[in-house]
Design an enzyme around this catalytic site. Structure first.
Site, mmCIF file in Angstrom:
data_model
loop_
_atom_site.group_PDB
_atom_site.id
_atom_site.type_symbol
_atom_site.label_atom_id
_atom_site.label_comp_id
_atom_site.label_asym_id
_atom_site.label_seq_id
_atom_site.Cartn_x
_atom_site.Cartn_y
_atom_site.Cartn_z
ATOM 1 N N ARG A 1 -48.468 -37.145 4.644
ATOM 2 C CA ARG A 1 -47.058 -36.792 4.794
ATOM 3 C C ARG A 1 -46.504 -37.378 6.092
ATOM 4 O O ARG A 1 -45.309 -37.650 6.204
ATOM 5 C CB ARG A 1 -46.895 -35.276 4.799
ATOM 6 C CG ARG A 1 -45.452 -34.824 4.735
ATOM 7 C CD ARG A 1 -45.317 -33.323 4.781
ATOM 8 N NE ARG A 1 -43.933 -32.920 4.637
ATOM 9 C CZ ARG A 1 -43.480 -31.704 4.925
ATOM 10 N NH1 ARG A 1 -44.315 -30.771 5.365
ATOM 11 N NH2 ARG A 1 -42.214 -31.405 4.764
ATOM 12 N N ARG B 1 -74.241 -31.432 -4.294
ATOM 13 C CA ARG B 1 -73.487 -32.681 -4.287
ATOM 14 C C ARG B 1 -74.361 -33.930 -4.221
ATOM 15 O O ARG B 1 -73.832 -35.052 -4.196
ATOM 16 C CB ARG B 1 -72.489 -32.672 -3.123
ATOM 17 C CG ARG B 1 -71.379 -31.649 -3.297
ATOM 18 C CD ARG B 1 -70.628 -31.849 -4.599
ATOM 19 N NE ARG B 1 -69.521 -30.902 -4.742
ATOM 20 C CZ ARG B 1 -68.664 -30.902 -5.742
ATOM 21 N NH1 ARG B 1 -68.791 -31.788 -6.718
ATOM 22 N NH2 ARG B 1 -67.698 -30.012 -5.805
ATOM 23 N N ASN C 1 -71.205 -24.017 7.980
ATOM 24 C CA ASN C 1 -72.384 -23.357 8.519
ATOM 25 C C ASN C 1 -73.620 -23.798 7.739
ATOM 26 O O ASN C 1 -73.532 -24.402 6.673
ATOM 27 C CB ASN C 1 -72.209 -21.836 8.547
ATOM 28 C CG ASN C 1 -72.123 -21.207 7.172
ATOM 29 O OD1 ASN C 1 -72.974 -21.419 6.314
ATOM 30 N ND2 ASN C 1 -71.082 -20.394 6.955
ATOM 31 N N HIS D 1 -65.583 -26.270 -1.949
ATOM 32 C CA HIS D 1 -66.547 -25.518 -1.149
ATOM 33 C C HIS D 1 -65.782 -24.898 0.028
ATOM 34 O O HIS D 1 -65.736 -25.437 1.129
ATOM 35 C CB HIS D 1 -67.668 -26.432 -0.655
ATOM 36 C CG HIS D 1 -68.422 -27.093 -1.760
ATOM 37 N ND1 HIS D 1 -69.324 -26.419 -2.543
ATOM 38 C CD2 HIS D 1 -68.388 -28.368 -2.236
ATOM 39 C CE1 HIS D 1 -69.839 -27.246 -3.442
ATOM 40 N NE2 HIS D 1 -69.277 -28.439 -3.280
ATOM 41 N N SER E 1 -53.154 -36.552 7.278
ATOM 42 C CA SER E 1 -52.010 -36.168 6.467
ATOM 43 C C SER E 1 -51.176 -37.384 6.109
ATOM 44 O O SER E 1 -50.608 -38.047 6.983
ATOM 45 C CB SER E 1 -51.131 -35.159 7.222
ATOM 46 O OG SER E 1 -49.930 -34.935 6.509
#
Length: 265
Positions: free
Chosen positions: A130, A220, A209, A118, A128
Site C-alpha cells: 500500500r 511445511r 516460539n 500459523h 506493505s
C-alpha cells in the site's frame, strides 16, 4: 523482472539475565543448579534458548535439586537429557518462552499467505504494497521452471508487461510530482498493487516460539507442502538445529522433509 532466491536469516534470539535467575534460586535454595555454569557442565556461554526452556520446565516442579520439592527425590543434571525428556513427554508449553525472529527476504506472497495461517505463537511484519511502489517485479522460479525455455519466455514476457504497467501508472498518476500529497500517493499505490502477481517477491520479519517452530518446520517441509515454503522451512530447520540443537536435534531429514522423533510437543 528480477530473478531472486529466498533468503532467510535469524536476526533475534533469546537473551537470559542469569543474575535475576540467580537471585530467585538463592531465595528458594536452588543455587546448586546455577553452580553448573561455574563447573563447566553447561555451555560457556550457555545456549540461552535451551537454558530458558530448562528454567521454565524446572520452575514448574521446583526440580532444581533434590529436596526443594519433597515429591522430587532425584533430578536430571544433564541439560540435553533434561530437554530430551521435555520433548518426549510433550511438555511443550515450556518451549513457548524461547522466541526467534527471522528476516525472510525475496519470498512470494504465495508463501506469506500460507504462513499467516500459523498465527499461534507468531508475530509478522510484512512489506506493505500500500505504501511501497513496485518498479520491478522480483520473482522466484523453481529449477524445473527454469529448465523450460518456452515457459520462461512466456512468463518473462507477462511479468515484463506487468512491470511496464506499474511504471506507466506511476507516470499517469504523476506520483513523482512534488505537489502530490502523500495520502494521494498511498491511495494510488494501493490501487497499483492489485496488478502485481501473487508470486512477487517480498520481505517480512517473522517471529515464532520454539513450540510453533517445531510444528511449522514439520508441516511445511512435508512432501505435500507447497514447494517454495518447503524450501524456506528446510532452511529454517537448518538454522534452528544450529541455534538450539537440543531442541531441534531429534528431527530426521529425508529429501527435505523434517520429521521429529517426538510429535505434538
Amino acid at each position: 523482472m528480477k530473478l531472486v532466491e529466498p533468503e532467510i536469516t535469524v536476526i533475534a534470539r533469546p537473551s537470559l539475565d542469569l543474575r535475576e535467575v540467580a537471585a530467585y534460586l538463592r531465595e528458594i535454595g536452588g543455587e546448586q543448579w546455577l553452580a553448573r555454569f561455574d563447573r563447566g557442565t553447561l555451555d560457556d556461554p550457555p545456549n540461552d534458548a535451551e537454558t530458558l526452556a530448562e528454567i521454565a520446565g524446572r520452575m514448574c516442579y521446583r526440580s532444581w535439586e533434590p529436596g526443594l520439592n519433597p515429591n522430587v527425590t532425584r533430578v536430571r543434571t544433564d541439560q540435553a537429557a533434561y530437554l530430551r525428556n521435555v520433548l518426549s513427554s510433550a511438555h511443550g508449553s515450556v518451549l513457548e518462552h524461547a522466541n526467534f525472529t527471522f528476516l525472510l527476504k525475496n519470498v512470494s506472497r504465495v508463501l506469506t499467505h500460507e504462513l499467516v495461517r500459523h498465527r499461534a505463537g507468531t508475530a509478522v511484519s510484512q512489506e506493505s504494497l500500500r505504501f511501497l511502489r513496485l518498479e520491478e517485479l522480483p520473482f522466484w522460479f523453481p529449477d524445473w521452471a527454469k529448465d523450460d525455455p518456452e515457459l520462461m519466455e512466456r512468463t518473462g514476457k507477462a511479468l515484463q508487461d506487468l512491470e511496464e504497467l506499474q511504471l506507466w501508472m506511476a507516470r499517469h498518476f504523476g506520483l513523482d510530482r512534488e505537489d502530490v500529497p502523500f495520502a494521494e500517493k498511498k491511495h494510488r499505490t494501493s490501487f497499483m498493487r492489485r496488478f502485481a502477481p501473487e508470486g512477487v517477491g517480498t520481505s517480512l520479519v517473522w517471529t515464532a516460539n520454539v513450540r510453533t517452530l517445531r510444528h511449522v518446520i514439520e508441516s511445511r517441509t512435508a512432501p505435500e507442502a507447497e514447494e517454495e515454503i518447503r524450501l524456506v522451512f528446510h532452511r529454517v530447520g537448518e538454522l534452528m538445529r544450529a541455534e538450539a540443537p537440543a531442541l531441534f536435534g531429534d528431527y530426521e531429514v529425508t529429501d527435505g522433509s523434517w520429521t521429529p522423533a517426538w510429535r505434538k510437543v
